[in-house]
Design a protein around this motif. Sequence first.
Motif, PDB file in Angstrom:
ATOM      1  N   TRP A 238       9.225 -19.897  -8.083  1.00 38.28           N
ATOM      2  CA  TRP A 238       9.193 -19.040  -7.091  1.00 38.28           C
ATOM      3  C   TRP A 238       7.733 -18.669  -6.822  1.00 38.28           C
ATOM      4  N   PHE A 239       7.258 -18.343  -5.679  1.00 35.78           N
ATOM      5  CA  PHE A 239       5.931 -17.796  -5.337  1.00 35.78           C
ATOM      6  C   PHE A 239       6.332 -16.526  -4.692  1.00 35.78           C
ATOM      7  N   PHE A 240       5.559 -15.334  -5.128  1.00 35.01           N
ATOM      8  CA  PHE A 240       5.695 -14.078  -4.630  1.00 35.01           C
ATOM      9  C   PHE A 240       4.369 -13.684  -4.105  1.00 35.01           C
ATOM     10  N   ARG A 241       4.285 -12.759  -2.999  1.00 29.13           N
ATOM     11  CA  ARG A 241       3.293 -12.259  -2.615  1.00 29.13           C
ATOM     12  C   ARG A 241       3.542 -10.658  -2.175  1.00 29.13           C
ATOM     13  N   GLY A 242       2.718  -9.940  -2.565  1.00 33.28           N
ATOM     14  CA  GLY A 242       3.060  -8.367  -2.017  1.00 33.28           C
ATOM     15  C   GLY A 242       1.779  -7.384  -1.916  1.00 33.28           C
ATOM     16  N   LEU A 243       1.945  -6.360  -1.391  1.00 30.41           N
ATOM     17  CA  LEU A 243       0.991  -5.250  -0.936  1.00 30.41           C
ATOM     18  C   LEU A 243       1.048  -4.102  -1.977  1.00 30.41           C
ATOM     19  N   VAL A 244       0.119  -3.816  -2.647  1.00 31.04           N
ATOM     20  CA  VAL A 244       0.102  -2.618  -3.823  1.00 31.04           C
ATOM     21  C   VAL A 244       0.174  -1.343  -3.075  1.00 31.04           C
ATOM     22  N   GLU A 245       1.268  -0.653  -3.161  1.00 26.55           N
ATOM     23  CA  GLU A 245       1.514   0.726  -2.572  1.00 26.55           C
ATOM     24  C   GLU A 245       0.453   1.782  -3.069  1.00 26.55           C
ATOM     25  N   LYS A 246      -0.202   2.309  -2.288  1.00 28.62           N
ATOM     26  CA  LYS A 246      -1.411   3.291  -2.628  1.00 28.62           C
ATOM     27  C   LYS A 246      -0.924   4.731  -2.747  1.00 28.62           C
TER      28      LYS A 246
END
Length: 107
Positions: free
Chosen positions: A99-107
Amino acid sequence: DCFLLMDEYHQQTIIAKKRAMKEVLQELAELGVVNVLLEGGGRLLGEAFADGLVNEVAFFHAPCVLGQGANGVELPSTKPLPQRVGIKLVEAQSLGADWFFRGLVEK
């Protein structure tokens, strides 16, 4: 250490050793670079998170369990990190058994 860079991008490759990551990223920004891929081990990843330099993550997950080994994120003792860094999932994709996952870091 020795590096042999022979690909078509060898003229544009920067190897930054023993320099502060923030300083190197600032230099790259001044050159117009807006995306940087950090490849390395847990120490590099830990420093980037501790300095607040990560805004997006991408990783692969393989359906297996690994034995003893290095930690995924190794924090420098002088740079604390919150107990939890939230990541908002923006992409998940099956690639064969992985599986490939991409996400944005919550600031």
